[in-house]
Design an enzyme around this catalytic site. Structure first.
Site, short mmCIF file in Angstrom:
data_model
loop_
_atom_site.label_atom_id
_atom_site.label_comp_id
_atom_site.label_asym_id
_atom_site.label_seq_id
_atom_site.Cartn_x
_atom_site.Cartn_y
_atom_site.Cartn_z
N GLU A 226 0.85 -1.20 0.00
CA GLU A 226 0.00 0.00 0.00
C GLU A 226 0.88 1.24 0.00
OE1 GLU A 226 -3.10 0.08 2.93
OE2 GLU A 226 -3.48 2.22 2.66
N ARG A 304 -7.60 2.62 13.77
CA ARG A 304 -8.49 1.48 13.56
C ARG A 304 -8.44 0.50 14.74
NH1 ARG A 304 -11.87 -0.92 9.62
NH2 ARG A 304 -11.45 0.53 7.93
N GLU A 706 -10.73 -8.16 4.42
CA GLU A 706 -10.06 -8.21 5.72
C GLU A 706 -10.80 -8.95 6.83
OE1 GLU A 706 -9.68 -3.86 5.33
OE2 GLU A 706 -7.75 -4.11 6.32
#
Lengths: 774, 480
Positions: A226, A304, A706
């Site tokens: 990423e 998160r 995920e």
């Protein structure tokens, strides 16, 4: 529908970066990186390396014409180190030579003098020394402090979950080619083409339109490409800018493992309070995230963790804080789950500790606290279409949990050497980039004049079959044969300013854009068809490569219609932009509605531990998973199984080890083990939970990349239960992964040893003497 | 200059490339065949798996190997098959179709390796035997997939196995061609290899002795671990390829002594009927040792001179109380007890110019028992934290002879002389074994490393020692 790349994949004909046939004048790059984890660079002598026949040039920060900076969220990471190095493997220079072998020889000829500085490898140590990436973040709901006073049981404890190497089978790599007027085309194995483009432009000091990034496909990414595919591509681009010749750079496995970041290790301190009815009334956690030497994506990952700190439970009083601790490890980065799994491991550990203390089954506490409709998450979002209880009770019923548990009990009574453990693992995972501005995507669709269609999006294909889903979306609107639609490479000149393919939301965001573009095109074609067939537009439909009028097939084929549209000068290309509605989040209050929707599910895991040897097998994992209305169950089941295997790997045998100097010891496939075919569960059974799905999911088919990884956490607790069944003196530890070493030590620990081994000597690499014999 | 000659897929190759470069680099960079992937360059991921066909009197036997740790020179005289070489012109072959049908390919990077391994399985399967779900799993034991979680691949393998049940064992290649497993050119390979050999024996090439230079020649058997560490060097320097040296091959029995050539592979051991009779659990043991491609490549001699303190085959043969035969530079031989071979960490008794020839051990009587144990992070395709072996002779409930070894617990593969001595004359029972473990603890000196702490290895060595008795004498060891 099968993965549209199946045919070329199984024949070895699919192209990856490393398979491109190079221009005849191409050169090869190789990084020279720091041999220590922290220090001041006193001198570097490149003379011998530069003198080697075949070495073209060695690049350093001094060759950067723009800004020597690649940090995304925080500008704290140079492309090449200048005066100091902050982790073992930090890039210092880039050797460009006529072959990779020459570059390797040249690398061995570079002499560097570094004055060593103190090294921090653990988050705990960083916290003690006040070494942080940014300010801590806290989420609060209710009043946890006050609520503990009313609890019947209050426990505190510490947990640790280790990092995880992505181990994408295809290592990082790129191929940069000069075009004209200073334009450079980079073919990169990246999840974030725009990130590569933007960063290359910044470092090269040129506008973004001079950098074209093209992505064919990735041989696995899992978050590791990423942000961290960027530096290699930028290095190659710098070399192209100076040399005006193509430069290829594929990292070898050792370099890749040494230089790139991994999943973040977390050390966490929890406090949990329950009442007699086993309701969790209060929960606090302090998360210490080991961010490594630079921010990378750590702040977003830390966030998160807070979002998922209560997993799929409702807790009325929550207070969670996360510190991104700056250490001298390679900057840790995105990895499937993105901090969520680390958060969930803590509450599952706290529940296990509480169950042990209270003397109840762990699942009794889990079950008593599952989220219900309208419950509030600690960040203010209200649970809608909450399937936590539905998935839990469906799993219990459909898989006959009572029988599974009874069989395990009876097995354990009959066997001394082998013990079984059973666990349940519910999950709740929010879908959207938690950074709201990133939730957008575009699609560019061309209908060519022969009726064939080309679809470009910002989605990167990395095995998740997003291209197959994009094709399905387009096909379902045009209703033409699949073979007429082609998915193009992901290219920044066709689809610009993209968010990376991440956060499980690639299919949702890009699929919605494809849907919008196709609908516009079909609208225009409907007008042409109605005129041509002299009927009303509302009567027109498209099926089986033909125009239908009032559901009757006309003579007008798709190809003829497209030809007519050309003659009438109707636009046959469309670009559509989609931005997720509804979502918002106020970071000043840490409240909002950050997620388009949540994905739920429950897994039952059964393991068998060989109590003589301390090894284990996973008998089965049985899952009820909320797919919404899956648009491709075969592909979605593959995502569940693959994510599960990765989660199990993280919890069992994948053990990252650094020595006290910050050198990676688990630096090859011989020392870092991911699951093989024999360590996968013997059976995986997945039942799709029948739910309505979400309007914000593409075709109501919920994101699946995920969430299932976190089912793997159940394996930890199943093994723990089996160890406890063999050795009642075993004191519960929450120190993942549960390697065969920890299993054997747990099986044979005595009461006196409990105290000593509390924090798992085995992975506290700071304290152990490390030598490697191979 | 010596030329290396072989058939690559359907094409005859004659190359002057350095014999020491890897087959992988030759395939990808020299031949531009990009279907074979580079994953780890240490034989641990299987993305570079290819097939090697060896001509055995007109019949070609195929084995999988990892091309990243295999020298090009070893291809001499063989049929080398890459993914491109098993593609049918316009359709998927049976294995490929099974992979596609079962969603067994996601990112696609590991996929060609799996397809090649499964095709190797099809080529080797005798057919017409009952289906066992996991047989194809064994064939892909060296292939790592990071996307699928393997269950879809397992299903694809099952689909292949079911099809293979129809196979006629007498016309293997013809049947496989007819059923779309492999392209039809495979039928032409045996005569072509035979013809190639005839031309070579007419004096045209020698292949395996490419670029000798006195002094700096590295002996290479089948590559493997040597290439993990020294691939770059071996691509430049002189290598002496031992693969085709006949007197290093073969397993023989004579006067109650079993002798194995230093170039014997684990696969050759595993498939030897007499060894299977001596070691009823041979397949189970060797499955712990490595993946199928590595078993096809790794040699006993290589494992011994690699001198890893956790070398599986070293530990195995130490407990057999084996004897080594070493070829001296002057052409004569000397023999030493294998226990005396490893001197210190990575130091062993082999002088310059000497070469390991063979290893022998006394064959078993009905009173001899043998067990091998290995524990690592991952049960298969991993290097041991601790491994252990034991040979125990029991007559009239009394231990009359015993030999034990343990790896990962000392600087060398450790022969446990004192522990064994203690057991002589004793009966097998839990108390005796427990007392023996105390002696074992005095003989070992494990260190903490990436494979485990010293404390763990001590405990594990003890438990694996115990496991020998639990496995071999369940009645006497009741209660475990």
């Amino acid at each position: 529908m099968k993965n549209i790349d199946s045919y070329t994949h199984v024949r070895g004909e699919s192209l990856f970066v490393n398979d491109l046939i190079l221009r005849h004048d191409a050169l090869f790059g190789l990084c020279f990186d720091s041999p220590v984890a922290h220090g001041k660079i006193k001198s570097v002598d490149y003379s011998k390396a530069e003198a080697l026949e075949g070495v073209v040039k060695i690049f350093t920060h001094q060759d950067v014409l723009g800004e020597n900076q690649i940090g995304g969220i925080i500008a704290d990471e140079p492309l090449w180190a200048e005066d100091e190095v902050h982790f073992w493997g930090q890039p210092i220079a880039f050797i460009v030579a006529k072959s990779e072998a020459i570059a390797k020889k040249a690398r061995a000829l570079i002499n560097i003098e570094i004055e060593k500085l103190p090294v921090i490898t653990t988050a705990k140590e960083a916290k003690e020394k006040g070494s942080f990436i940014n300010a801590p973040r806290s989420f609060n709901l209710g009043d946890a402090k006050a609520a503990f006073a009313d609890c019947d049981y209050v426990l505190e404890g510490e947990t640790f979950s280790n990092g995880q190497e992505h181990l994408y089978l295809e290592t990082q790599g790129c191929y940069a080619v000069p075009l004209e007027n200073g334009t450079i085309k980079i073919t990169s194995s990246t999840q974030g083409p725009t990130q590569v483009q933007k960063t290359a432009a910044r470092v090269l000091g040129i506008p973004m339109h001079k950098i074209e990034v093209d992505v064919i496909r990735l041989g696995g990414g899992f978050g590791g490409k990423e942000d961290q595919a960027t530096p290699w591509a930028v290095m190659a681009a710098v070399a192209v800018q100076h040399l005006n010749r193509p430069v290829k750079y594929m990292l070898n496995r050792h370099d890749d493992m040494r230089m790139t970041g991994k999943r973040h290790p977390y050390t966490s301190f929890y406090k949990i309070g329950l009442n007699k009815e086993l309701k969790i009334k209060a929960f606090t956690v302090e998360f210490l995230q080991n961010a490594g030497a630079a921010a990378d994506l750590s702040p977003a990952i830390a966030e998160r963790t807070l979002f998922h700190a209560t997993n799929s439970y409702f807790v009325p009083n929550v207070s969670t804080t996360v510190y991104s601790c700056k250490t001298n490890l390679p900057p840790n980065t995105a990895f499937r789950g993105f901090g969520g799994p680390q958060g969930m491991f803590v509450i599952e550990s706290a529940i296990a500790a509480a169950a042990d203390q209270i003397g109840v089954n762990r699942r009794a506490i889990q079950e008593a606290n599952l989220l219900s409709e309208h419950d509030e998450f600690s960040y203010g979002q209200i649970a809608r279409q909450a399937e936590a209880r539905n998935s839990w009770f469906t799993a219990k019923e459909r898989f006959d949990l009572e029988k599974i548990e009874a069989e395990a009990d009876s097995f354990n009574q009959k066997n001394k050497r082998f013990k079984k453990g059973v666990s349940l693992m519910p999950i709740c995972f929010g879908i959207s980039f938690t950074n709201t501005p990133m939730n957008h995507a575009r699609a560019l669709i061309h209908i060519y004049q022969d009726g064939s269609v080309g679809v470009s999006t910002g989605a990167v294909e990395m095995g998740q079959s997003v291209n197959t889903k994009m094709l399905q979306v387009a096909q379902s609107i045009f209703n033409i044969g699949y073979e007429k639609i082609k998915l193009e490479t992901t290219n920044t000149t066709r689809v610009a300013n993209t968010s990376p393919s991440a956060a499980s939301s690639t299919a949702d965001l890009n699929g919605k854009a494809v849907e919008m573009a196709c609908n516009s095109l079909i609208g225009r074609l409907t007008t042409v068809a109605a005129k041509s067939l002299s009927c009303e537009e509302k009567d027109i439909s498209f099926r089986e490569d033909f125009v239908f009028v009032k559901n009757k097939k006309s003579d007008l084929s798709w190809e003829e219609l497209v030809g007519q549209a050309m003659l009438e000068r109707v636009a046959l290309s469309e670009n559509a932009h989609y931005a997720t509605p509804v979502i918002h989040f106020d970071k000043t209050k840490e409240k909002g509605h950050p997620f388009a929707y949540h994905v739920y599910g429950t897994a039952i895991t059964v393991v068998t531990v060989d109590c003589l040897r301390g090894i284990y097998e996973i008998d089965t994992v049985k899952i009820v998973h909320d797919f919404g209305k899956s648009m491709n169950l075969g592909i979605d089941l593959g995502q569940v199984e693959g994510a599960l295997a990765q989660g199990i790997g993280w919890m069992t045998l994948e053990e990252i080890a650094y020595d006290e100097n910050g050198r990676l010891l688990s630096n090859a496939l011989s020392t870092y083990k991911v699951p093989d075919i024999f360590s996968a569960p013997k059976t995986i059974e997945t039942i799709p939970l029948e739910t309505e799905g979400s309007e914000l999911a593409i075709k109501k088919s919920k994101a699946v990349g995920e969430p299932p990884l976190m089912y793997g956490i159940g394996t930890y607790f199943a093994i723990q239960q089996a160890v406890k069944a063999f050795n009642p003196n075993y004191k519960l530890k929450f120190h993942a992964p549960f390697t065969p070493e920890k299993v054997l030590m747990g099986l044979y620990e005595t009461e006196e040893q409990n105290h000593v081994r509390q924090n798992g000597k085995t992975t506290d690499s700071n304290k152990k003497e490390i030598r490697v014999r191979k | 200059m010596d030329m290396i000659e072989f058939i690559l897929n359907n094409q005859r190759i004659k190359t002057s490339a350095h014999a020491g470069i890897t087959l992988l680099d030759f395939i990808r960079d020299h031949q531009q065949l990009k279907g074979t992937k580079t994953g780890c360059r240490e034989g641990d991921c299987g993305a570079c798996t290819i097939l090697v066909g060896t001509n055995n009197e007109g019949r070609v036997d195929y084995q999988t190997i990892t091309s990243c740790i295999s020298p090009l020179g070893n291809a001499h005289g063989k049929h080398i098959v890459t993914i491109e070489g098993i593609n049918l012109p316009k359709e998927l072959n049976t294995v490929q179709q099974a992979m596609a049908d079962n969603y067994a390919t996601q990112c696609g990077f590991c996929t060609p390796g799996f397809v090649v391994s499964m095709t190797g399985f099809a080529l080797n399967s005798a057919g017409t035997e009952p289906a066992e779900y996991h047989r194809c799993n064994d064939a892909v034991s060296g292939n790592i997939c990071r996307c699928t979680g393997y269950k879809s691949i397992e299903k694809a393998g099952f689909q292949v196995e079911k099809k293979l049940l129809e196979k006629n064992g007498n016309q293997q290649i013809e049947w496989l061609i007819r059923e779309g497993f492999i392209p039809d050119y495979f039928a032409t390979i045996p005569p072509r290899l035979t013809a190639m050999k005839r031309e070579q024996s007419n004096g045209s090439t020698a292949g395996s002795g490419h670029s000798y230079q006195p002094g700096t020649i590295t002996n290479v058997a089948n590559g493997t671990d040597l290439y993990v560490r020294h691939a770059d060097r071996l691509a430049d320097e002189a290598v002496r390829l031992l693969g085709n040296e006949k007197d290093l091959k073969g397993i023989s029995f004579s006067n109650g002594i079993c002798t194995l050539g230093a170039n014997t592979t684990a696969t050759e051991m595993q498939e030897h009927p007499q060894l299977q009779a001596i070691f009823p659990n041979l397949k189970k043991f060797l499955k712990l040792v490595s993946s199928e491609p590595i078993r096809n490549m790794g040699t006993l001699g290589g494992n011994f001179v690699n001198a890893s303190p956790i070398g599986d085959m070293s530990v195995y043969f130490l407990a057999l109380n084996a004897t080594l035969t070493i070829g001296k530079a002057d052409g004569t031989e000397r023999t030493i007890p294998f226990q005396a071979f490893h001197k210190n960490y990575k130091e062993y008794d082999l002088q310059s110019g000497e070469i390991l020839k063979s290893i022998s051990f006394k064959s078993f009587s009905k009173n001899d028992y043998f067990n091998f144990e290995k524990v690592c992070k991952r049960t298969h395709l991993d290097i041991a934290s601790v491994n252990a072996a034991g040979r125990i002779t029991v007559e009239n409930h009394q231990i009359t002879d015993a030999h034990f070894s343990v790896g990962g617990a000392a600087p060398i593969p450790k022969y446990l002389a004192k522990t064994a001595a203690f057991l002589i004359g004793k009966t097998v029972d839990p108390k005796t074994v427990s007392e023996a473990t105390e002696i074992l603890q005095t003989e070992i000196s494990p260190i903490s490393d990436v494979r485990g702490t010293a404390e763990y290895k001590r405990l594990l060595a003890e438990k694996l020692f115990l496991a020998h008795f639990v496995e071999l004498f369940p009645a006497e060891m009741k209660g475990y």
